[in-house]
Design an enzyme around this catalytic site. Structure first.
Site, mmCIF file in Angstrom:
data_model
loop_
_atom_site.group_PDB
_atom_site.id
_atom_site.type_symbol
_atom_site.label_atom_id
_atom_site.label_comp_id
_atom_site.label_asym_id
_atom_site.label_seq_id
_atom_site.Cartn_x
_atom_site.Cartn_y
_atom_site.Cartn_z
ATOM 1 N N HIS A 144 0.817 -1.218 0.000
ATOM 2 C CA HIS A 144 0.000 0.000 0.000
ATOM 3 C C HIS A 144 0.853 1.271 0.000
ATOM 4 C CE1 HIS A 144 -3.599 -2.354 1.895
ATOM 5 N NE2 HIS A 144 -3.368 -2.682 0.642
ATOM 6 N N PHE A 387 -0.988 -8.165 4.726
ATOM 7 C CA PHE A 387 0.345 -7.595 4.503
ATOM 8 C C PHE A 387 0.322 -6.245 3.799
ATOM 9 C CE2 PHE A 387 0.317 -12.249 3.946
ATOM 10 C CZ PHE A 387 0.867 -12.604 5.173
ATOM 11 N N CYS A 388 -0.713 -5.452 4.034
ATOM 12 C CA CYS A 388 -0.833 -4.153 3.359
ATOM 13 C C CYS A 388 -0.695 -4.306 1.852
ATOM 14 C CB CYS A 388 0.187 -3.152 3.892
ATOM 15 S SG CYS A 388 -0.088 -2.680 5.604
ATOM 16 N N ALA A 389 -1.304 -5.380 1.333
ATOM 17 C CA ALA A 389 -1.288 -5.641 -0.115
ATOM 18 C C ALA A 389 -2.613 -6.288 -0.490
ATOM 19 C CB ALA A 389 -0.112 -6.532 -0.476
#
Length: 470
Positions: A144, A387-389
């Site tokens: 992100h 995982f901020c994805a």
């Protein structure tokens, strides 16, 4: 077995470098303690002991930098500015590249996004109107930090292919269509660890008149980077992933966009002259470093860069690859464990491969529950979630998240084996304790383990978050 092969095989039995906390004792829910197996390096790496020692060496001389006549201020200023030179050498920057110290990779990429916004506006871009003045192009596999800043600007995305070759072709198609100002890519996926061919991507970007920024948060702690040879225009990474977890990051790159951009922060140090109604801003790194900088963070980041630069490249690579191969082989021998990857050709495409990251899931178990179990019953620390994805996890068919084990210079083969053993026990015997969701997080029921007396056990912060679809 030959002596050379024996040396290579045993290289992973010990840490490549000593790190702070490498013998930390973790309490087990069933009683007793075990050495903590830290397999969460990709989130934040422990300090290398030499880096921590350097912090204590510099600390007595700490003072506010620049414009200070006192001895401590002079020393601190010298340390801070010399850190730029060390970082520039670490990534083999061009002679005229600017090195800006930030808080972390996210801060660095937001800083660059602000500069791109300024460049677009200088070209006549008005928010909400035509994108004809240039767009940012990014892949759907980005963290992100390398996605959200660009969403505020004219942008478009590329869905990565099932191979690196196919992904390069898709990127080229978008670049050929024109109007791309900047290509934003990760150097290595924080989800799967697969490395992208950044030099090839840089060449493609330049071929079609665009620049490239590389999110090297995961790449820099694992691979040598050469801005001059690769043609990368901008590079961002974090100290806390580079074994210097003291609050500093860096943005390195070509000075013209950085000098043309609106200062990242408005404040002291970023100015040439201030009048009551207007300001003349300076250029160079100071333009984006308003306020008192993190001298100790910059000093330790530079020390970490020096330590990593001093490693034997083959030992560094082999240590990590042996650990990763051991874990993957152990997982592949277990029914019910799935190892996730993006590309079919990551192992064969020149300059690619994988860093020390393994993404996996366990059939029938929520990823957050598995992470809580591994910590409580085996003293093993892994990361779980998305995982901020989020776009990538959704495309991989993992909307509820997965698990990630990651290695670094302080890892050893015992860490990987303990994770394999923990998953083996889970698949064979199930959970050895009851777990509940408390304040949105998985925790062991009736957990009587204690924190150090100086660390409060704040309610709602223990355990791992359940993997909700949202």
């Amino acid at each position: 077995m030959s002596h050379a092969l024996l040396e290579k095989t045993t290289l992973a039995d010990s840490p490549l470098l000593p790190v702070v906390g490498q013998d930390l004792a973790a309490p087990l829910i069933q009683g007793g303690h075990v050495r903590y197996a830290n397999l969460d390096y990709a989130a934040s790496a422990p300090a290398v002991e030499e880096v921590a020692a350097h912090l204590n060496e510099v600390l007595p001389y700490y003072a506010s930098v620049h414009r200070g006549a006192g001895f401590a201020s002079q020393v601190s200023t010298s340390v801070y500015e010399n850190a730029r030179r060390i970082v520039a050498e670490f990534v083999r920057a061009r002679e005229d590249d600017t090195v800006i110290f930030t808080r972390n990779t996210t801060d660095s990429l937001n800083l660059l996004a602000g500069c791109v916004d300024s460049i677009l506006k200088q070209r006549g871009y008005v928010e909400g109107r035509s994108n004809a003045h240039g767009e940012v192009l990014y892949l759907d596999l980005e963290h992100h930090a390398n996605l959200l800043p660009w969403q505020a600007l004219p942008h478009r995305s590329v869905v990565a292919g099932s191979s690196i070759a196919a992904t390069l072709a898709r990127v080229e198609t978008q670049l050929r269509a024109g109007n791309v100002l900047l290509l934003a890519v990760t150097g290595a996926s924080n989800v799967t660890g697969e490395v992208l061919p950044v030099a090839e991507l840089a060449a493609l970007a330049h071929q079609y008149g665009a620049r490239i920024v590389v999110d090297a948060a995961q790449l820099a702690p694992h691979r040598r980077i050469d801005l001059t040879a690769s043609g990368i225009d901008y590079l961002a990474f974090s100290g806390h992933k580079l074994y210097a977890p003291f609050g500093s990051g860096v943005l390195v790159g070509r000075p013209d966009w950085l000098d043309a951009g609106t200062p990242h922060l408005a404040g002291g140090g970023a100015v040439r002259e201030v009048r009551l109604e207007s300001t003349t801003w300076t250029d160079g790194p100071a333009r984006h470093e308003a306020g008192s900088p993190n001298v100790l963070g910059a000093a330790t980041l530079a020390k970490a860069a020096t330590v990593l630069a001093g490693l034997d490249a083959d030992d560094w690579h082999n240590h990590e690859q042996l650990l990763r191969a051991h874990l993957v082989a152990g997982f592949e021998a277990l029914d019910g464990v799935n190892v996730h990857s993006l590309f079919s050709d990551s192992a064969t495409h020149p300059g690619c491969g994988s860093i020390g990251v393994v993404n996996f899931s366990v059939t029938g178990y929520d990823a957050g529950l598995v992470a809580a179990y591994l910590s409580a019953e085996h003293g093993v620390g892994v990361r779980d979630g998305k995982f901020c994805a989020h776009p990538l996890l959704n495309r991989l068919g993992l909307p509820s998240g997965s698990l990630r084990a990651s290695f670094g210079v302080g890892s050893r083969s015992e860490d990987a084996q303990r994770l394999i053993d923990g998953i083996t026990t889970l698949l064979r015997d199930g959970l050895g304790w009851d777990y509940v969701v408390d304040a949105g997080r998985w925790v062991p029921a009736n957990d009587n383990r204690s924190y150090p007396e100086w660390a409060p056990n704040t309610p709602g912060t223990a355990g791992a978050a359940p993997c909700a679809a949202a």
